[in-house]
Design an enzyme around this catalytic site. Sequence first.
Site, PDB file in Angstrom:
ATOM      1  N   SER A   8      -7.928  48.310  -4.966  1.00  0.00           N
ATOM      2  CA  SER A   8      -7.861  49.764  -4.844  1.00  0.00           C
ATOM      3  C   SER A   8      -8.929  50.235  -3.874  1.00  0.00           C
ATOM      4  O   SER A   8     -10.122  50.029  -4.106  1.00  0.00           O
ATOM      5  CB  SER A   8      -8.104  50.413  -6.206  1.00  0.00           C
ATOM      6  OG  SER A   8      -8.438  51.776  -6.006  1.00  0.00           O
ATOM      7  N   HIS A  33      -3.748  49.172  -3.005  1.00  0.00           N
ATOM      8  CA  HIS A  33      -3.522  50.229  -3.996  1.00  0.00           C
ATOM      9  C   HIS A  33      -4.230  51.501  -3.512  1.00  0.00           C
ATOM     10  O   HIS A  33      -5.415  51.491  -3.194  1.00  0.00           O
ATOM     11  CB  HIS A  33      -4.075  49.767  -5.350  1.00  0.00           C
ATOM     12  CG  HIS A  33      -3.783  50.692  -6.479  1.00  0.00           C
ATOM     13  ND1 HIS A  33      -2.551  50.729  -7.112  1.00  0.00           N
ATOM     14  CD2 HIS A  33      -4.561  51.615  -7.117  1.00  0.00           C
ATOM     15  CE1 HIS A  33      -2.594  51.622  -8.090  1.00  0.00           C
ATOM     16  NE2 HIS A  33      -3.795  52.192  -8.105  1.00  0.00           N
ATOM     17  N   ASP A  35      -5.061  55.358  -4.393  1.00  0.00           N
ATOM     18  CA  ASP A  35      -5.163  56.308  -5.506  1.00  0.00           C
ATOM     19  C   ASP A  35      -5.240  57.752  -5.008  1.00  0.00           C
ATOM     20  O   ASP A  35      -6.200  58.130  -4.334  1.00  0.00           O
ATOM     21  CB  ASP A  35      -6.416  55.999  -6.334  1.00  0.00           C
ATOM     22  CG  ASP A  35      -6.258  54.747  -7.175  1.00  0.00           C
ATOM     23  OD1 ASP A  35      -5.265  54.670  -7.927  1.00  0.00           O
ATOM     24  OD2 ASP A  35      -7.107  53.846  -7.079  1.00  0.00           O
ATOM     25  N   MET A  37      -5.545  61.618  -6.188  1.00  0.00           N
ATOM     26  CA  MET A  37      -5.943  62.457  -7.336  1.00  0.00           C
ATOM     27  C   MET A  37      -6.054  63.905  -6.891  1.00  0.00           C
ATOM     28  O   MET A  37      -6.542  64.185  -5.796  1.00  0.00           O
ATOM     29  CB  MET A  37      -7.297  61.991  -7.876  1.00  0.00           C
ATOM     30  CG  MET A  37      -7.342  60.531  -8.277  1.00  0.00           C
ATOM     31  SD  MET A  37      -8.913  60.124  -9.047  1.00  0.00           S
ATOM     32  CE  MET A  37      -8.760  58.342  -9.193  1.00  0.00           C
ATOM     33  N   HIS A  66      -0.404  55.393  -5.925  1.00  0.00           N
ATOM     34  CA  HIS A  66      -0.505  55.797  -7.329  1.00  0.00           C
ATOM     35  C   HIS A  66      -0.826  57.292  -7.359  1.00  0.00           C
ATOM     36  O   HIS A  66      -1.948  57.695  -7.057  1.00  0.00           O
ATOM     37  CB  HIS A  66      -1.624  54.955  -7.977  1.00  0.00           C
ATOM     38  CG  HIS A  66      -1.878  55.275  -9.413  1.00  0.00           C
ATOM     39  ND1 HIS A  66      -2.993  54.819 -10.085  1.00  0.00           N
ATOM     40  CD2 HIS A  66      -1.171  55.991 -10.324  1.00  0.00           C
ATOM     41  CE1 HIS A  66      -2.959  55.242 -11.342  1.00  0.00           C
ATOM     42  NE2 HIS A  66      -1.870  55.970 -11.505  1.00  0.00           N
ATOM     43  N   MET A  68      -1.785  60.362  -9.073  1.00  0.00           N
ATOM     44  CA  MET A  68      -2.368  60.975 -10.270  1.00  0.00           C
ATOM     45  C   MET A  68      -2.460  62.463  -9.996  1.00  0.00           C
ATOM     46  O   MET A  68      -3.551  63.030  -9.836  1.00  0.00           O
ATOM     47  CB  MET A  68      -3.744  60.344 -10.555  1.00  0.00           C
ATOM     48  CG  MET A  68      -3.631  58.928 -11.094  1.00  0.00           C
ATOM     49  SD  MET A  68      -5.169  58.006 -10.945  1.00  0.00           S
ATOM     50  CE  MET A  68      -5.036  57.499  -9.234  1.00  0.00           C
ATOM     51  N   MET A 137      -2.013  52.073 -17.456  1.00  0.00           N
ATOM     52  CA  MET A 137      -3.424  52.405 -17.217  1.00  0.00           C
ATOM     53  C   MET A 137      -4.274  51.744 -18.297  1.00  0.00           C
ATOM     54  O   MET A 137      -4.044  51.940 -19.490  1.00  0.00           O
ATOM     55  CB  MET A 137      -3.648  53.923 -17.263  1.00  0.00           C
ATOM     56  CG  MET A 137      -3.103  54.695 -16.078  1.00  0.00           C
ATOM     57  SD  MET A 137      -3.602  54.099 -14.450  1.00  0.00           S
ATOM     58  CE  MET A 137      -5.405  54.155 -14.535  1.00  0.00           C
ATOM     59  N   ASP A 176      -3.973  48.738 -14.303  1.00  0.00           N
ATOM     60  CA  ASP A 176      -4.902  49.454 -13.430  1.00  0.00           C
ATOM     61  C   ASP A 176      -6.108  49.945 -14.220  1.00  0.00           C
ATOM     62  O   ASP A 176      -5.974  50.806 -15.085  1.00  0.00           O
ATOM     63  CB  ASP A 176      -4.156  50.646 -12.801  1.00  0.00           C
ATOM     64  CG  ASP A 176      -4.979  51.351 -11.743  1.00  0.00           C
ATOM     65  OD1 ASP A 176      -6.120  50.938 -11.476  1.00  0.00           O
ATOM     66  OD2 ASP A 176      -4.455  52.341 -11.174  1.00  0.00           O
TER      67      ASP A 176
HETATM   68  C1  DX5 Z   1      -8.413  54.930 -11.739  1.00  0.00           C
HETATM   69  C2  DX5 Z   1      -7.601  54.435 -10.575  1.00  0.00           C
HETATM   70  C3  DX5 Z   1      -7.807  52.981 -10.331  1.00  0.00           C
HETATM   71  C4  DX5 Z   1      -9.226  52.606  -9.981  1.00  0.00           C
HETATM   72  C5  DX5 Z   1      -9.477  51.248 -10.511  1.00  0.00           C
HETATM   73  O1  DX5 Z   1      -8.092  56.228 -12.036  1.00  0.00           O
HETATM   74  O2  DX5 Z   1      -6.215  54.641 -10.783  1.00  0.00           O
HETATM   75  O3  DX5 Z   1      -6.894  52.459  -9.402  1.00  0.00           O
HETATM   76  O4  DX5 Z   1      -9.512  52.630  -8.620  1.00  0.00           O
HETATM   77  O5  DX5 Z   1     -10.805  50.937 -10.283  1.00  0.00           O
HETATM   78  P1  DX5 Z   1     -11.565  49.829 -11.108  1.00  0.00           P
HETATM   79  O6  DX5 Z   1     -10.901  48.516 -10.795  1.00  0.00           O
HETATM   80  O7  DX5 Z   1     -12.955  49.923 -10.619  1.00  0.00           O
HETATM   81  O8  DX5 Z   1     -11.424  50.173 -12.568  1.00  0.00           O
HETATM   82 ZN    ZN Z   2      -4.723  53.478  -9.492  1.00  0.00          ZN
END
Ligand code: DX5
Ligand code: ZN
Length: 219
Positions: A8, A33, A35, A37, A66, A68, A137, A176
Amino acid sequence: MKKLIAPSILSADFTRLGEEIRAIEEAGADWIHFDVMDGIFVPNITVGVPVLKSVRNITDLPLDVHLMVDRPGRFIEDFADAGADIITLHVEASIHLDRELNLIKSLGKRAGVSLNPASPITLLEEAVEIADLILIMSVNPGFGGQKLIPYALTKATRVRELLKSHNRDDVLIEIDGGVTTKNIGDVSRAGVDVFVAGSSVFGADDYAKVIGEMKRAIS
Ligand code: DX5
Ligand code: ZN
């Protein structure tokens, strides 16, 4: 099914994002990956479409987006156009999940459904007929660097059973949050195919060493 490591980039050094991506590519990453948000669905804001476009320009690895974000359907076409290969939505954020998963597939992308740690598997009961990937998750989404919640492993095993009962062995299970070289073997034995790893990869000095150790532990 081949097991895949998806670093990620949330934990990457954003001032050197291009170099970081090249480095994980050389280190053996299978997917990237990404992310997204929105500060509403999760208490943090990250990156969006323009950054994904830039990343698409410098790598051929599958881009695993992903979302969110609240009401993710608003952004599916934009992320598909920007070069996403997999687009994952949260059941908790989507009102018209059937429509949105089918939209992702109609755009030629793989459609993922994600569940927060405490969201019950029953929310997937119908969606497993449509989805290409289930993202479990193993931390509360919003931040990298958290500890894996152990019951996520039981959940992965139960999702595998649900998929079997629907004759959907082709659907990938992704986990994840909090994945490390220490716990990835157990996560794999729970039935997981795709392993997102942020801080455990980008926090290390030698990315190839970490990804290599992870691959050995899941093989
Ligand atoms: C969390 C994200 C993850 C995050 C994982 O909300 O969706 O993808 O980057 O990071 P680590 O591996 O550090 O938990
Ligand atoms: Zn993620």
